[in-house]
Enzyme design. Structure first.
Site, PDB file in Angstrom:
ATOM      1  N   ASP A  78       0.823  -1.207   0.000  1.00 27.76           N
ATOM      2  CA  ASP A  78       0.000   0.000   0.000  1.00 27.76           C
ATOM      3  C   ASP A  78       0.863   1.265   0.000  1.00 27.76           C
ATOM      4  O   ASP A  78       0.344   2.373  -0.132  1.00 27.76           O
ATOM      5  CB  ASP A  78      -1.004   0.002   1.145  1.00 27.76           C
ATOM      6  CG  ASP A  78      -0.368  -0.073   2.525  1.00 27.76           C
ATOM      7  OD1 ASP A  78       0.870  -0.179   2.616  1.00 27.76           O
ATOM      8  OD2 ASP A  78      -1.115  -0.042   3.523  1.00 27.76           O
ATOM      9  N   SER A  79       2.178   1.094   0.082  1.00 25.47           N
ATOM     10  CA  SER A  79       3.102   2.211  -0.117  1.00 25.47           C
ATOM     11  C   SER A  79       2.939   2.838  -1.485  1.00 25.47           C
ATOM     12  O   SER A  79       3.392   3.965  -1.719  1.00 25.47           O
ATOM     13  CB  SER A  79       4.547   1.733   0.063  1.00 25.47           C
ATOM     14  OG  SER A  79       4.798   0.549  -0.678  1.00 25.47           O
TER      15      SER A  79
ATOM     16  N   ASP B  78      -1.047  -6.255  -0.127  1.00 24.64           N
ATOM     17  CA  ASP B  78      -1.451  -5.598   1.117  1.00 24.64           C
ATOM     18  C   ASP B  78      -2.954  -5.404   1.174  1.00 24.64           C
ATOM     19  O   ASP B  78      -3.587  -5.026   0.176  1.00 24.64           O
ATOM     20  CB  ASP B  78      -0.808  -4.214   1.206  1.00 24.64           C
ATOM     21  CG  ASP B  78       0.433  -4.191   2.077  1.00 24.64           C
ATOM     22  OD1 ASP B  78       0.608  -5.108   2.905  1.00 24.64           O
ATOM     23  OD2 ASP B  78       1.229  -3.248   1.932  1.00 24.64           O
TER      24      ASP B  78
ATOM     25  N   LYS C  95      -1.302  -9.479   3.064  1.00 19.46           N
ATOM     26  CA  LYS C  95      -0.584  -8.991   4.244  1.00 19.46           C
ATOM     27  C   LYS C  95      -1.462  -7.996   4.985  1.00 19.46           C
ATOM     28  O   LYS C  95      -2.117  -7.164   4.350  1.00 19.46           O
ATOM     29  CB  LYS C  95       0.738  -8.324   3.859  1.00 19.46           C
ATOM     30  CG  LYS C  95       1.534  -7.816   5.088  1.00 19.46           C
ATOM     31  CD  LYS C  95       2.916  -7.332   4.718  1.00 19.46           C
ATOM     32  CE  LYS C  95       2.925  -5.986   4.054  1.00 19.46           C
ATOM     33  NZ  LYS C  95       2.449  -4.904   4.952  1.00 19.46           N
TER      34      LYS C  95
ATOM     35  N   GLU D  28       9.021  -4.094  11.000  1.00 16.89           N
ATOM     36  CA  GLU D  28       9.415  -2.783  10.469  1.00 16.89           C
ATOM     37  C   GLU D  28       9.879  -1.856  11.576  1.00 16.89           C
ATOM     38  O   GLU D  28       9.209  -1.674  12.577  1.00 16.89           O
ATOM     39  CB  GLU D  28       8.260  -2.127   9.703  1.00 16.89           C
ATOM     40  CG  GLU D  28       8.652  -0.792   9.102  1.00 16.89           C
ATOM     41  CD  GLU D  28       7.674  -0.232   8.090  1.00 16.89           C
ATOM     42  OE1 GLU D  28       7.897   0.892   7.600  1.00 16.89           O
ATOM     43  OE2 GLU D  28       6.681  -0.918   7.770  1.00 16.89           O
TER      44      GLU D  28
END
Length: 277
Positions: A49-50, A88, A118, A186
């Site tokens: 989703d980045s 995602d 994810k 992360e």
């Protein structure tokens, strides 16, 4: 499991079985050409989703929608043959209830061909992870800095320092026990990331964590120097494509204004109107 030795893309269980072995390689992918470039080199690619930030100019991942994830998932799916694709789940698509999560995860997998989804969250998402896995949806978990929660985390801060390490360890154990086949760590202190990696039976995928994780992932636009709005400490730039691209565009603009492009070799003559040469 080397990319050159594989004849087909791995499945989530194959990724799980890489625990403690050759490090797992992953990058994000959002387009067909980029997926094709990384396919032979990655064990799995993540449609992250980045994409909201690096492709669509959004200030965070919170504005990314299901339709956006599915569109880019389809594009990446056309470009991968050897790598497994994970997509995602965007903000708001799974937090309400396990049933909501299943409906949206099933849609993502059906419409993109993804092998897994994810989602972000630890202990509080364990029930949802178990619900999905029991219904045939492989889940990659994501703990530590969870970008969809930046408003409650207070920004993009390192997670798990000091006394907070115990909670992060609990998150890791919870997602593993719930049935996740791997977990992204992360922006976690290296020592804690190593402790988590040793403590749980599923692979840890580090991004700003530790070289001791079972694998690594980076946002491809960060790694290639395409996204330049900011650079996180954990990013290693393997190229500077943004500056190279801007220089190329500037050279093109100069050639157009000087009427040196197109040149004779770039235009068509009129000797044979049926020819494309």
């Amino acid at each position: 499991m080397s990319a050159t030795a594989r004849k087909s893309a791995p499945l989530p269980d194959d990724i799980r079985d890489m625990k403690g072995g050759t490090p797992i390689v992953s990058l994000t992918a959002y387009t067909t050409p980029m997926a094709e470039m990384m396919d032979a080199h990655c064990d799995f690619v993540l449609v992250g989703d980045s994409l909201g930030m690096v492709l669509h100019g959004l200030p965070s991942t919170l504005g990314v929608t299901m339709d956006m994830m599915i569109m880019h998932g389809r594009a990446v799916g056309r470009g991968v043959k050897s790598a497994m694709m994970v997509v995602d789940m965007p903000f708001g698509s799974y937090e309400e209830s396990p049933a909501q999560a299943f409906r949206n995860a099933a849609r993502i997998m059906a419409e993109t061909g993804a092998a897994a989804v994810k989602l972000e969250g630890g202990v509080h998402m364990a029930e949802t992870i178990a619900f999905l896995v029991a219904r045939g949806v492989p889940v990659m978990a994501h703990i530590g800095l969870t970008p969809q929660s930046i408003n409650t985390l207070g920004g993009y801060k390192v997670q798990g320092r000091g006394d907070a390490g115990a909670a992060l360890m609990a998150d890791a154990r919870a997602v593993a026990e719930a049935g996740a086949f791997s977990v992204v760590l992360e922006k976690v202190p290296a020592t804690l990331a190593d402790e988590i990696t040793a403590a749980i039976p599923i692979p840890t995928i580090g991004i700003g964590a530790s070289a001791g994780c079972d694998g690594q992932i980076l946002v491809v636009d960060d790694m290639l120097g395409l996204f330049t709005r900011f650079k996180a400490k954990f990013v290693k730039r393997y190229a500077e494509l943004a500056s190279d691209g801007e220089a190329a565009i500037a050279a093109y603009a100069a050639d157009v204004r000087a009427r040196s492009f197109p040149a004779a070799e770039h235009v068509f003559g009129d000797a044979d109107p049926k020819s494309n040469a």
